[in-house]
Design an enzyme around this catalytic site. Structure first.
Site, PDB file in Angstrom:
ATOM      1  N   ASP A  20      -3.049  95.732 -27.281  1.00 26.10           N
ATOM      2  CA  ASP A  20      -1.586  95.815 -27.242  1.00 26.10           C
ATOM      3  C   ASP A  20      -0.997  94.918 -28.315  1.00 26.10           C
ATOM      4  O   ASP A  20      -1.303  93.728 -28.374  1.00 26.10           O
ATOM      5  CB  ASP A  20      -1.083  95.380 -25.858  1.00 26.10           C
ATOM      6  CG  ASP A  20       0.439  95.471 -25.733  1.00 26.10           C
ATOM      7  OD1 ASP A  20       1.083  96.059 -26.618  1.00 26.10           O
ATOM      8  OD2 ASP A  20       0.964  94.955 -24.732  1.00 26.10           O
ATOM      9  N   GLY A  21      -0.152  95.511 -29.167  1.00 24.35           N
ATOM     10  CA  GLY A  21       0.574  94.704 -30.134  1.00 24.35           C
ATOM     11  C   GLY A  21       0.561  95.279 -31.541  1.00 24.35           C
ATOM     12  O   GLY A  21      -0.452  95.242 -32.233  1.00 24.35           O
ATOM     13  N   MET A  46      -4.688  91.009 -26.861  1.00 22.69           N
ATOM     14  CA  MET A  46      -3.391  91.015 -27.521  1.00 22.69           C
ATOM     15  C   MET A  46      -3.604  90.968 -29.026  1.00 22.69           C
ATOM     16  O   MET A  46      -4.294  90.094 -29.542  1.00 22.69           O
ATOM     17  CB  MET A  46      -2.552  89.822 -27.065  1.00 22.69           C
ATOM     18  CG  MET A  46      -2.176  89.834 -25.590  1.00 22.69           C
ATOM     19  SD  MET A  46      -1.270  91.334 -25.107  1.00 22.69           S
ATOM     20  CE  MET A  46       0.196  91.231 -26.163  1.00 22.69           C
ATOM     21  N   GLY A  58       4.343 100.572 -28.014  1.00 21.78           N
ATOM     22  CA  GLY A  58       5.729 100.442 -27.583  1.00 21.78           C
ATOM     23  C   GLY A  58       6.711 101.071 -28.550  1.00 21.78           C
ATOM     24  O   GLY A  58       6.977 102.267 -28.522  1.00 21.78           O
ATOM     25  N   ASP A  85       5.205  95.240 -18.961  1.00 21.31           N
ATOM     26  CA  ASP A  85       5.092  93.810 -19.252  1.00 21.31           C
ATOM     27  C   ASP A  85       6.063  93.015 -18.402  1.00 21.31           C
ATOM     28  O   ASP A  85       7.274  93.261 -18.429  1.00 21.31           O
ATOM     29  CB  ASP A  85       5.391  93.546 -20.730  1.00 21.31           C
ATOM     30  CG  ASP A  85       4.301  94.069 -21.646  1.00 21.31           C
ATOM     31  OD1 ASP A  85       3.127  93.870 -21.317  1.00 21.31           O
ATOM     32  OD2 ASP A  85       4.636  94.677 -22.683  1.00 21.31           O
ATOM     33  N   MET A  98       2.633  88.343 -17.721  1.00 20.78           N
ATOM     34  CA  MET A  98       2.703  87.262 -18.705  1.00 20.78           C
ATOM     35  C   MET A  98       3.558  86.149 -18.107  1.00 20.78           C
ATOM     36  O   MET A  98       4.672  85.869 -18.560  1.00 20.78           O
ATOM     37  CB  MET A  98       3.269  87.788 -20.022  1.00 20.78           C
ATOM     38  CG  MET A  98       2.310  88.726 -20.727  1.00 20.78           C
ATOM     39  SD  MET A  98       2.903  89.282 -22.344  1.00 20.78           S
ATOM     40  CE  MET A  98       3.881  90.691 -21.835  1.00 20.78           C
ATOM     41  N   SER A 132       4.427 101.552 -23.592  1.00 18.62           N
ATOM     42  CA  SER A 132       4.931 100.294 -23.042  1.00 18.62           C
ATOM     43  C   SER A 132       6.391 100.428 -22.632  1.00 18.62           C
ATOM     44  O   SER A 132       7.248 100.762 -23.452  1.00 18.62           O
ATOM     45  CB  SER A 132       4.791  99.175 -24.077  1.00 18.62           C
ATOM     46  OG  SER A 132       5.379  97.988 -23.604  1.00 18.62           O
ATOM     47  N   HIS A 137       1.229  94.087 -16.517  1.00 14.85           N
ATOM     48  CA  HIS A 137       0.699  92.968 -17.294  1.00 14.85           C
ATOM     49  C   HIS A 137       1.547  91.730 -17.020  1.00 14.85           C
ATOM     50  O   HIS A 137       2.693  91.649 -17.453  1.00 14.85           O
ATOM     51  CB  HIS A 137       0.736  93.343 -18.786  1.00 14.85           C
ATOM     52  CG  HIS A 137       0.252  92.291 -19.708  1.00 14.85           C
ATOM     53  ND1 HIS A 137       0.443  92.348 -21.076  1.00 14.85           N
ATOM     54  CD2 HIS A 137      -0.422  91.132 -19.477  1.00 14.85           C
ATOM     55  CE1 HIS A 137      -0.087  91.296 -21.639  1.00 14.85           C
ATOM     56  NE2 HIS A 137      -0.606  90.532 -20.696  1.00 14.85           N
ATOM     57  N   MET A 179       7.532  89.275 -17.898  1.00 15.13           N
ATOM     58  CA  MET A 179       7.627  88.017 -18.632  1.00 15.13           C
ATOM     59  C   MET A 179       8.553  87.052 -17.911  1.00 15.13           C
ATOM     60  O   MET A 179       9.611  87.459 -17.408  1.00 15.13           O
ATOM     61  CB  MET A 179       8.153  88.263 -20.046  1.00 15.13           C
ATOM     62  CG  MET A 179       7.403  89.324 -20.823  1.00 15.13           C
ATOM     63  SD  MET A 179       8.080  89.501 -22.486  1.00 15.13           S
ATOM     64  CE  MET A 179       7.317  91.038 -23.009  1.00 15.13           C
ATOM     65  N   HIS A 218       2.482 101.168 -19.185  1.00 23.16           N
ATOM     66  CA  HIS A 218       2.214  99.737 -19.308  1.00 23.16           C
ATOM     67  C   HIS A 218       3.520  98.965 -19.093  1.00 23.16           C
ATOM     68  O   HIS A 218       4.508  99.210 -19.784  1.00 23.16           O
ATOM     69  CB  HIS A 218       1.649  99.424 -20.699  1.00 23.16           C
ATOM     70  CG  HIS A 218       1.126  98.037 -20.847  1.00 23.16           C
ATOM     71  ND1 HIS A 218      -0.115  97.654 -20.386  1.00 23.16           N
ATOM     72  CD2 HIS A 218       1.675  96.930 -21.389  1.00 23.16           C
ATOM     73  CE1 HIS A 218      -0.311  96.379 -20.651  1.00 23.16           C
ATOM     74  NE2 HIS A 218       0.764  95.914 -21.254  1.00 23.16           N
ATOM     75  N   GLY A 259       7.688  95.147 -31.205  1.00 20.37           N
ATOM     76  CA  GLY A 259       8.029  95.369 -32.606  1.00 20.37           C
ATOM     77  C   GLY A 259       7.378  94.438 -33.595  1.00 20.37           C
ATOM     78  O   GLY A 259       7.736  94.442 -34.778  1.00 20.37           O
TER      79      GLY A 259
END
Length: 222
Positions: free
Chosen positions: A175-176, A137, A197, A35, A68, A8, A66, A37, A33, A145
């Site tokens: 992911d997560g 997710m 990540g 993200d 978001m 990530s 991705h 946001m 990947h 984190g």
């Protein structure tokens, strides 16, 4: 079974980004990947089409973007033009999910849908044939984190069962909070594309970490 490791970008060292990307490529990573946001759909702001466009010449890795963001349909073509190879959206953020997925498909990019922890897989009941990837997710989106929500393993199992029952071809991505202690569990549940990540991208340790994860994956594939 083929298992894909997807680092990530959110966790990358922005001060040494070109070097980080080179390290990932040298380690055999095929996709990054990313993200995006907007500070509305999730409580954070990160990346945009301009940054993706600037990154595109630096690597041959595929860009798994991705979104978001609210009303992602407004930016599908923009991100496709910026260099995205895959575009994932959230049904929670779309007024008309089916139409948005059709828009992604029309660009020729890989079509993805992501579900937040509290969103049941049933929202995709009539969408499975349209999607190439379903991202579950395993934390509430917005920040890196976070601790993995263990209950999501059951959700992965449910999605894997739905995929098998319908003989669908979509890829299951997670992911997560994925790390060396829980990666085996999410893979056992049915995940095949693993986004990692902060537990992977660490200044001076990235290459070592990738090797460790690749060894774990290799042990499961023997």
């Amino acid at each position: 079974m083929s298992i894909v490791l997807s680092p990530s970008l959110l966790a990358a060292d922005m001060g040494h980004l070109a070097q980080e990307l080179q390290t990932l490529e040298e380690c055999g990573i095929k996709a990054l990947h990313i993200d995006v946001m907007d500070g509305n759909f999730v409580p954070n702001i990160a990346f945009g089409p301009d940054q993706i466009k600037m990154l595109r010449p630096l690597t041959t890795m595929k860009f798994d973007v991705h979104l978001m963001i609210v009303k992602p349909e407004r930016y599908i073509q923009t991100f496709a033009d910026a260099g995205a190879d895959a575009i994932t959206v959230h049904p929670e953020a779309c007024t008309h999910l089916h139409r948005t997925l059709q828009m992604i498909k029309a660009t020729g990019r890989t079509v993805g849908v992501s579900l937040n922890p509290a969103t049941p897989i049933e929202v995709l009941e009539y969408m499975y044939e349209l999607v190439d990837r379903v991202l579950l997710m395993t934390v509430n989106p917005g920040y890196g984190g976070q601790k993995n929500i263990v209950a999501m393993n059951k959700k992965i199992e449910q999605l894997a069962a739905a995929k098998e029952a319908g003989n669908y071809s979509f890829e299951i991505q997670v992911d997560g909070g994925i790390n060396k202690e829980n990666i085996k569990a999410v893979i056992a549940a049915g995940a095949r594309n693993i986004v990692i990540g902060s537990a992977l991208l660490q200044r001076g340790k990235t290459k070592e970490n990738i090797a460790d994860y690749q060894n774990i994956i290799r042990s499961l594939q023997l």
